[in-house]
Design an enzyme around this catalytic site. Structure first.
Site, short mmCIF file in Angstrom:
data_model
loop_
_atom_site.label_atom_id
_atom_site.label_comp_id
_atom_site.label_asym_id
_atom_site.label_seq_id
_atom_site.Cartn_x
_atom_site.Cartn_y
_atom_site.Cartn_z
N TYR A 1 35.75 32.83 40.56
CA TYR A 1 35.78 34.28 40.76
C TYR A 1 34.98 34.66 42.02
CZ TYR A 1 35.06 39.26 39.59
OH TYR A 1 35.01 40.64 39.60
N ASN B 1 42.84 46.48 43.88
CA ASN B 1 41.86 46.49 42.80
C ASN B 1 42.15 45.47 41.70
OD1 ASN B 1 39.91 47.94 40.74
ND2 ASN B 1 41.95 47.94 39.80
N GLY C 1 46.38 47.32 39.81
CA GLY C 1 45.53 47.30 38.61
C GLY C 1 45.05 48.69 38.27
N VAL D 1 50.71 40.76 41.11
CA VAL D 1 50.26 40.83 42.51
C VAL D 1 50.25 39.47 43.20
CG1 VAL D 1 48.85 42.91 42.13
CG2 VAL D 1 47.77 40.65 41.94
P1 NAI Z 1 40.19 45.30 34.03
O1 NAI Z 1 40.41 43.95 33.44
O2 NAI Z 1 39.73 46.41 33.15
O3 NAI Z 1 41.51 45.78 34.79
C1 NAI Z 1 42.16 44.93 35.68
C2 NAI Z 1 43.46 45.55 36.11
O4 NAI Z 1 44.13 44.60 36.95
C3 NAI Z 1 44.40 45.86 34.96
O5 NAI Z 1 45.05 47.09 35.24
C4 NAI Z 1 45.42 44.72 34.98
O6 NAI Z 1 46.69 45.09 34.52
C5 NAI Z 1 45.46 44.42 36.47
N1 NAI Z 1 45.91 43.07 36.75
C6 NAI Z 1 45.34 41.89 36.36
N2 NAI Z 1 46.08 40.86 36.80
C7 NAI Z 1 47.14 41.39 37.47
C8 NAI Z 1 48.26 40.83 38.14
N3 NAI Z 1 48.45 39.51 38.22
N4 NAI Z 1 49.15 41.67 38.72
C9 NAI Z 1 48.99 43.03 38.63
N5 NAI Z 1 47.94 43.60 38.02
C10 NAI Z 1 47.03 42.79 37.44
O7 NAI Z 1 39.17 45.06 35.24
P2 NAI Z 1 38.13 46.02 35.95
O8 NAI Z 1 36.80 45.74 35.39
O9 NAI Z 1 38.62 47.40 35.99
O10 NAI Z 1 38.15 45.38 37.42
C11 NAI Z 1 38.88 45.92 38.50
C12 NAI Z 1 38.45 45.22 39.77
O11 NAI Z 1 37.05 45.40 39.96
C13 NAI Z 1 38.69 43.71 39.73
O12 NAI Z 1 39.12 43.28 41.01
C14 NAI Z 1 37.33 43.15 39.42
O13 NAI Z 1 37.18 41.86 39.91
C15 NAI Z 1 36.43 44.14 40.14
N6 NAI Z 1 35.07 44.18 39.64
C16 NAI Z 1 34.79 44.57 38.35
C17 NAI Z 1 33.48 44.63 37.92
C18 NAI Z 1 33.10 45.06 36.57
O14 NAI Z 1 31.90 45.00 36.24
N7 NAI Z 1 34.00 45.51 35.72
C19 NAI Z 1 32.37 44.24 38.82
C20 NAI Z 1 32.78 43.86 40.13
C21 NAI Z 1 34.09 43.85 40.51
#
Ligand code: NAI
Length: 251
Positions: A157, A92, A16, A66
């Site tokens: 989640y 991530n 990600g 993933v």
């Molecule tokens: P985002 O939605 O901006 O980015 C997610 C990334 O994961 C993207 O690059 C997408 O292409 C990739 N992705 C999604 N499903 C996929 C799959 N099946 N296979 C390969 N890649 C995949 O999300 P964000 O906010 O950057 O989150 C990143 C991590 O941080 C996640 O695990 C999320 O749960 C965690 N997180 C985010 C928070 C937030 O406030 N934004 C808070 C706590 C945790």
């Protein structure tokens, strides 16, 4: 700085890594002199993002779901052929499919668990043998504060994120003797596409509960990941480090 931290030239795989927190992590690792394999769902987009971030010798994009165990195994083999041993893994990639529990559809449960938890397991499984053989390796799993505290409307989640914490601690116990560390980073409320759509009232209510008085930035999370991949954290394993502005204080 990167020489002091022992990161120069090491290879990290970031899932990600094409946007949001993952992109912030990728940028920080590149700035520390590491090489990065960026994995996103869409290979064309990953290649394009990688090209924006640096030269192909330093950062390369790959596409893979993933949650697809076979695809992950093949991808890790391909990265090995292209770039060499994976020294560091950052799990991530993650998704949300929120809604109150009474209306939660089983496909939304399944998909969130498949991407967030099985996806983390798939990559850990694919890199562990090599790291054990080399007696060196770093794994960082991006979980969430809601995996620690729970959250109404996010049963699927939060369960997947709590699952990542159990995986992290158990794997840390198994791999410690081989000098492989496994840690988790638990972000709070970080400004990315994932949180962009939250209604204004939810956003301002959350802000009130954050002692530091602001939302986090991907760079705030990336700084802690960098520490956990560096020599500076050699004696840190099985830990969950919160990056949440103080919204939850655990432990
Ligand atoms: P985002 O939605 O901006 O980015 C997610 C990334 O994961 C993207 O690059 C997408 O292409 C990739 N992705 C999604 N499903 C996929 C799959 N099946 N296979 C390969 N890649 C995949 O999300 P964000 O906010 O950057 O989150 C990143 C991590 O941080 C996640 O695990 C999320 O749960 C965690 N997180 C985010 C928070 C937030 O406030 N934004 C808070 C706590 C945790």
């Amino acid at each position: 700085m990167s020489k002091v931290l022992g990161m120069e030239g090491k290879l990290a795989l970031v899932t990600g890594g094409t946007r949001g927190i993952g992109r912030g992590i990728t940028e920080a690792l590149l700035a520390a002199g590491m090489r990065v394999a960026v994995v996103g769902t869409d290979s064309e987009r990953s290649v394009k993002v990688a090209a924006e971030l640096g030269p192909v010798e330093q950062v390369r994009g790959y596409g893979c779901d993933v949650s697809d165990t076979e695809a992950v195994t093949s991808l890790v083999a391909l990265v090995g052929e292209d770039l060499g041993d994976i020294d560091c893994l950052v799990n991530n990639a993650g998704i949300t499919r929120d809604g109150i529990y009474i209306r939660l559809k089983s496909e939304d449960w399944d998909r969130v668990m498949a991407v967030n938890l099985t996806g983390t397991h798939n990559f850990c499984k694919a890199v562990t043998r090599g790291m054990m053989k080399r007696r060196a390796g770093r794994i960082v799993n991006i979980t969430s504060v809601v995996g620690q505290t729970g959250n109404a409307g996010q049963v699927n989640y939060a369960a997947s994120k709590a699952g990542q914490i159990g995986l992290t601690k158990s794997l840390a116990r198994e791999l410690g003797a081989r000098n492989v560390t496994v840690n988790a980073v638990a972000p709070g409320f970080i400004q990315t596409d994932m949180t962009a759509d939250l209604p204004e009232d939810v956003r301002s209510a959350m802000l009130e509960g954050i002692p530091l008085g602001r939302l986090g930035d991907p760079a705030d999370v990336a700084a802690v990941v960098l520490f956990l991949l560096s020599d500076a954290s050699a004696y840190v394993t099985g830990q969950v480090i919160g990056v949440n502005g103080g919204m939850a204080m655990i432990g």
